[in-house]
Design a protein around this motif. Structure first.
Motif, PDB file in Angstrom:
ATOM      1  N   ALA A 189     -15.203  46.698  30.010  1.00 26.97           N
ATOM      2  CA  ALA A 189     -15.596  45.159  30.273  1.00 26.97           C
ATOM      3  C   ALA A 189     -14.222  44.362  30.276  1.00 26.97           C
ATOM      4  CB  ALA A 189     -16.182  44.674  28.978  1.00 26.97           C
ATOM      5  N   ALA A 190     -13.075  44.889  29.693  1.00 30.44           N
ATOM      6  CA  ALA A 190     -11.977  44.008  29.714  1.00 30.44           C
ATOM      7  C   ALA A 190     -11.381  44.139  31.248  1.00 30.44           C
ATOM      8  CB  ALA A 190     -10.794  44.545  28.757  1.00 30.44           C
TER       9      ALA A 190
ATOM     10  N   VAL B 150       2.773  41.116  11.498  1.00 26.75           N
ATOM     11  CA  VAL B 150       2.669  40.500  12.833  1.00 26.75           C
ATOM     12  C   VAL B 150       2.011  41.478  13.843  1.00 26.75           C
ATOM     13  CG1 VAL B 150       4.597  40.137  14.507  1.00 26.75           C
ATOM     14  CG2 VAL B 150       4.875  39.444  12.199  1.00 26.75           C
ATOM     15  N   ASN B 151       1.571  40.821  14.700  1.00 25.87           N
ATOM     16  CA  ASN B 151       0.662  41.722  15.698  1.00 25.87           C
ATOM     17  C   ASN B 151       1.722  42.166  16.631  1.00 25.87           C
ATOM     18  OD1 ASN B 151      -1.793  41.268  15.489  1.00 25.87           O
ATOM     19  ND2 ASN B 151      -1.782  38.844  16.119  1.00 25.87           N
ATOM     20  N   THR B 152       2.246  43.594  16.247  1.00 23.27           N
ATOM     21  CA  THR B 152       3.188  44.171  17.231  1.00 23.27           C
ATOM     22  C   THR B 152       2.536  44.542  18.632  1.00 23.27           C
ATOM     23  OG1 THR B 152       4.157  45.097  15.268  1.00 23.27           O
ATOM     24  CG2 THR B 152       4.705  46.189  17.255  1.00 23.27           C
TER      25      THR B 152
ATOM     26  N   ASP C  13      -9.094  42.194  22.795  1.00 17.92           N
ATOM     27  CA  ASP C  13      -9.639  40.828  22.982  1.00 17.92           C
ATOM     28  C   ASP C  13      -8.220  39.819  23.375  1.00 17.92           C
ATOM     29  OD1 ASP C  13     -12.244  41.279  22.922  1.00 17.92           O
ATOM     30  OD2 ASP C  13     -12.289  40.844  20.698  1.00 17.92           O
ATOM     31  N   GLN C  14      -7.205  39.966  22.498  1.00 19.36           N
ATOM     32  CA  GLN C  14      -6.020  39.149  22.683  1.00 19.36           C
ATOM     33  C   GLN C  14      -5.330  39.261  23.988  1.00 19.36           C
ATOM     34  OE1 GLN C  14      -3.476  38.626  19.179  1.00 19.36           O
ATOM     35  NE2 GLN C  14      -2.386  37.133  20.261  1.00 19.36           N
TER      36      GLN C  14
ATOM     37  N   ASN D 292      -3.965  37.037  28.982  1.00 16.43           N
ATOM     38  CA  ASN D 292      -3.569  37.016  30.491  1.00 16.43           C
ATOM     39  C   ASN D 292      -4.239  36.275  31.336  1.00 16.43           C
ATOM     40  OD1 ASN D 292      -1.732  39.427  31.236  1.00 16.43           O
ATOM     41  ND2 ASN D 292      -2.435  39.917  29.328  1.00 16.43           N
ATOM     42  N   LEU D 293      -5.522  36.031  30.951  1.00 14.12           N
ATOM     43  CA  LEU D 293      -6.460  35.148  31.341  1.00 14.12           C
ATOM     44  C   LEU D 293      -5.747  33.863  31.574  1.00 14.12           C
ATOM     45  CD1 LEU D 293      -9.948  36.450  31.043  1.00 14.12           C
ATOM     46  CD2 LEU D 293      -8.737  36.817  33.042  1.00 14.12           C
TER      47      LEU D 293
END
Length: 95
Positions: free
Chosen positions: A21-22, A50-52, A57-58, A63-64
């Motif tokens: 889907a992504a 921290v999001n390494t 979803d992110q 990117n969009l």
């Protein structure tokens, strides 16, 4: 991964159907190495949570956003205006 980086935080794996889907939403394939990582852990948390590595979803939403924002989509030879021709903020994407 936790053997090499013992303090890393892993999440539940991304679903293969979520990757499909992504890719449909992005209009391009997720790089092989990133796909493999996301199928093991949907993002990676480093020190201080921290999001390494972002979750799937992110990755899609960011990117969009970059591709649709005129701030990032300038009319220059290095960065054409049409979102499908803009190079993502990292390498490895395939179309």
């Amino acid at each position: 991964m936790t053997e090499v980086f013992p303090d890393v935080g892993l999440r539940e794996p991304a679903e293969p159907s979520g990757l499909v889907a992504a890719e449909e939403r992005l209009g391009r394939s997720v790089p092989t190495e990133l796909r493999q990582l996301l199928l093991e852990s949907d993002g990676v948390l480093g020190h201080f949570l921290v999001n390494t590595v972002w979750s799937l979803d992110q990755i899609v939403e960011t990117n969009l956003c970059f591709w649709s924002d005129d701030t990032f989509a300038r009319k220059t030879p290095a960065m054409p205006r049409h979102p499908s021709t803009i190079t993502p903020p990292w390498t490895g994407w395939t179309e």
